[in-house]
Structure formats: C-alpha cells, structure tokens
Design a protein around this motif. Structure first.
Motif, short mmCIF file in Angstrom:
data_model
loop_
_atom_site.label_atom_id
_atom_site.label_comp_id
_atom_site.label_asym_id
_atom_site.label_seq_id
_atom_site.Cartn_x
_atom_site.Cartn_y
_atom_site.Cartn_z
N PHE A 140 0.84 -1.20 0.00
CA PHE A 140 0.00 0.00 0.00
C PHE A 140 0.87 1.25 0.00
O PHE A 140 0.65 2.18 -0.78
N ILE A 141 1.87 1.28 0.87
CA ILE A 141 2.78 2.43 0.94
C ILE A 141 3.56 2.56 -0.36
O ILE A 141 3.76 3.66 -0.88
N GLY A 142 3.98 1.41 -0.92
CA GLY A 142 4.70 1.42 -2.19
C GLY A 142 3.85 1.95 -3.33
O GLY A 142 4.37 2.56 -4.27
N SER A 143 2.54 1.72 -3.27
CA SER A 143 1.64 2.25 -4.29
C SER A 143 1.62 3.77 -4.27
O SER A 143 1.54 4.43 -5.31
N PHE A 144 1.72 4.35 -3.08
CA PHE A 144 1.81 5.80 -2.97
C PHE A 144 3.15 6.29 -3.52
O PHE A 144 3.24 7.36 -4.12
N PRO A 151 6.89 14.24 -11.78
CA PRO A 151 8.11 14.92 -11.36
C PRO A 151 8.01 15.81 -10.12
O PRO A 151 8.97 15.91 -9.37
N ALA A 152 6.88 16.47 -9.88
CA ALA A 152 6.81 17.39 -8.73
C ALA A 152 5.90 16.88 -7.62
O ALA A 152 5.45 17.64 -6.78
N ILE A 153 5.64 15.57 -7.62
CA ILE A 153 4.94 14.96 -6.49
C ILE A 153 5.99 14.28 -5.62
O ILE A 153 6.78 13.46 -6.09
N SER A 154 6.04 14.64 -4.37
CA SER A 154 7.10 14.22 -3.47
C SER A 154 7.01 12.72 -3.12
O SER A 154 5.98 12.26 -2.63
N ARG A 155 8.11 11.99 -3.38
CA ARG A 155 8.14 10.58 -3.03
C ARG A 155 8.09 10.39 -1.51
O ARG A 155 7.32 9.57 -1.00
N SER A 156 8.89 11.15 -0.78
CA SER A 156 8.89 11.00 0.68
C SER A 156 7.54 11.40 1.25
O SER A 156 7.01 10.75 2.16
N ILE A 160 5.05 8.74 3.26
CA ILE A 160 4.66 9.07 4.63
C ILE A 160 3.13 9.10 4.74
O ILE A 160 2.55 8.58 5.70
N VAL A 161 2.48 9.70 3.74
CA VAL A 161 1.01 9.72 3.72
C VAL A 161 0.46 8.29 3.73
O VAL A 161 -0.44 7.95 4.51
N GLY A 162 0.99 7.44 2.86
CA GLY A 162 0.53 6.05 2.80
C GLY A 162 0.72 5.32 4.11
O GLY A 162 -0.16 4.57 4.56
N TYR A 175 10.53 6.82 9.11
CA TYR A 175 11.67 5.90 9.09
C TYR A 175 11.50 4.87 7.97
O TYR A 175 12.43 4.62 7.19
N PHE A 176 10.33 4.27 7.87
CA PHE A 176 10.10 3.26 6.84
C PHE A 176 10.01 3.90 5.45
O PHE A 176 10.44 3.30 4.46
N SER A 177 9.46 5.09 5.38
CA SER A 177 9.38 5.81 4.11
C SER A 177 10.76 5.98 3.49
O SER A 177 10.96 5.69 2.30
N PHE A 178 11.72 6.43 4.28
CA PHE A 178 13.06 6.66 3.75
C PHE A 178 13.78 5.34 3.47
O PHE A 178 14.55 5.23 2.51
N LEU A 179 13.53 4.34 4.30
CA LEU A 179 14.13 3.02 4.07
C LEU A 179 13.62 2.45 2.75
O LEU A 179 14.39 1.89 1.95
N LEU A 180 12.33 2.60 2.48
CA LEU A 180 11.73 2.09 1.25
C LEU A 180 12.25 2.82 0.02
O LEU A 180 12.23 2.27 -1.09
N SER A 181 12.73 4.04 0.22
CA SER A 181 13.22 4.79 -0.94
C SER A 181 14.58 4.28 -1.42
O SER A 181 14.99 4.59 -2.55
#
Length: 259
Positions: A140-144, A151-156, A160-162, A175-181
C-alpha cells in the motif's frame, strides 16, 4: 556548471529528497534558473547518487543485517513495497521523463503534493511500529511511492502519507518511508546510468559534479535525521502551504508565459 551552482543544486537535492516538497520539481527549477537544461539526466543521476549515499550511511546498521540475512522479513517488505514503483516505471517511464524535461505539469503537481500533505496531517497518529508492518501495508505504501513518478509529487511525502493511512506511528512512518526509498533510488540511478552510458554525456567538469554529489549526500543525511524527528510532533501543513505557494506561482508565471 561552476562550483557554486554545484553546491546549491546539491543542497536542493539533498534537502528536498527527504523533506516532502519534491526534489525532482525543485531540481527542474534549479536547472532552469542556472541554464543547465541540457545536463538534466546526467546531473539528476549524480545528485540522486548523493542522496543514495546519505541513506546508506544513515541505515548502515540495518543494511548490514540485510546483507547477512537477505531473506529476512524486512527484505520481503522492501521488495513488496518496491513492486508498484517498478511497474509504474516500466509502463510509463518515457511519458513521465518527457513531462519531467518540459516541466509543463509541475505547478499542478506541487498543488497535489500539498493536498496529500494537508490530508496526512489530519490523520490521527497510529500505533504501528516498523516491526508491525504487514506485506499489505508495504504494498500500500509502495503504491503511494509509485504516484511520485510525476516529477513534482514528493516521493517521501507520498510514502509518509501512505504509512499514516495504514495507522503507523509518525516517526515509524518517516523511518520506513526513507528506508523504502533506497531500492527505488538505487533502481532509478542504475536505470539512468544505463541511458547515460548509451548516449552523449554533457560536458560538465568532474570536480563540479563531485561537489554536487557530495553536497547532496551531506544535506540528504541532515534532512533524513531532521524529518524523522520533525514528524513526531510537528505539522506537515507547513510544507503543504509552501508547495501550494510555489505551485500557484509557477502556474501564474506559465499563464503569463514568463516561465
């Protein structure tokens, strides 16, 4: 690109990759201000390499554990969470690369990022920690994360929202958001390096590129530490207001044919 431009672009990449205001969107603006449009792919690749270095240093302990035990639970979470971004990249890469170079949609994308950040700030803080994440949570988080192919939609910001929607604790969400990146950025760098090796590389001095990469790494590390601490007790609405103002300004300038 001189050394001062290199430092500024490195700082922009390092901070905006992890502060949820979109690094790609800001790099597009920075390249155009400095007249470096032709350096787009090569410059972006090296700057993302810098933020990848920042993540590797920050998460060195957990990455060493993954190397020793590649079939651990966290490995499967990262694999599952990366699948949506891989699918989006394979299916739509050429289209999104084209709009990334023209910047025609970035004003609207900054506005969309702001909407998601404002919404996320209204979500009641959950209790899930990283060890509580399920495979579905990760997908689910990966889908976000996949939505951030724009280009201008923030990955982090999107991840985090997901994570917050899946009732994660705010600190754990960051923490998990940045690890997933890490796999996403690593895959992106490798994919772009392939394109660079098969094409013409702009004549940018090695020293300037090295300075930009190091600046991205240093300020990326600072941004990761800052954001994990920031989201615990602070509001994401500050970033929402910022990207709304930026996006609105860009749309006005585009309407007036100034930008």
């Amino acid at each position: 690109m001189d050394w001062l431009q290199a430092i500024i672009l490195g700082i922009i990449q390092g901070l905006t990759e992890f502060i949820p205001i979109s690094s790609t969107g800001h790099l597009y603006l920075g390249r155009n201000i400095f007249g470096l449009e032709e350096a787009g792919l090569y410059l972006d690749t090296m700057l993302h390499l810098g933020t990848l270095i920042a993540l590797i240093v920050f998460y060195k302990d957990i990455l060493l554990k993954l190397i020793r035990n590649p079939f651990s639970r966290i490995s499967f979470l990262l694999i599952i969470g990366t699948i949506p971004a891989v699918i989006a990249g394979l299916l739509f890469n050429d289209y999104f690369e084209a709009i990334s170079m023209t910047g025609v949609t970035i004003g609207w994308e900054f506005l969309v990022t702001g909407l998601f950040l404002w919404f996320a700030d209204s979500i009641k803080n959950g209790a899930k920690k990283v060890e509580d994440i399920t495979l579905f949570d990760s997908f689910f988080i990966g889908s976000f994360q996949a939505i951030a192919i724009f280009p201008a939609i923030s990955r982090s910001g999107m991840t985090i929202v997901g994570a917050l929607i899946r009732k994660m604790d705010k600190e754990a969400a960051a923490y998990f958001s940045f690890l997933l990146s890490i796999p996403a950025i690593c895959g992106g760098v490798l994919f772009q390096l392939k394109d660079i090796m098969s094409g013409n590389v702009p004549q940018i001095s090695f020293t300037s590129m090295l300075i930009a990469t190091l600046a991205a790494a240093i300020f990326g590390y600072i941004a990761v530490k800052f954001m994990i601490s920031f989201v615990k007790n602070k509001s994401l609405k500050l970033f929402a207001i910022y990207v709304w103002l930026l996006g609105g300004t860009i749309l006005i300038l585009q309407k007036l044919e100034i930008f």
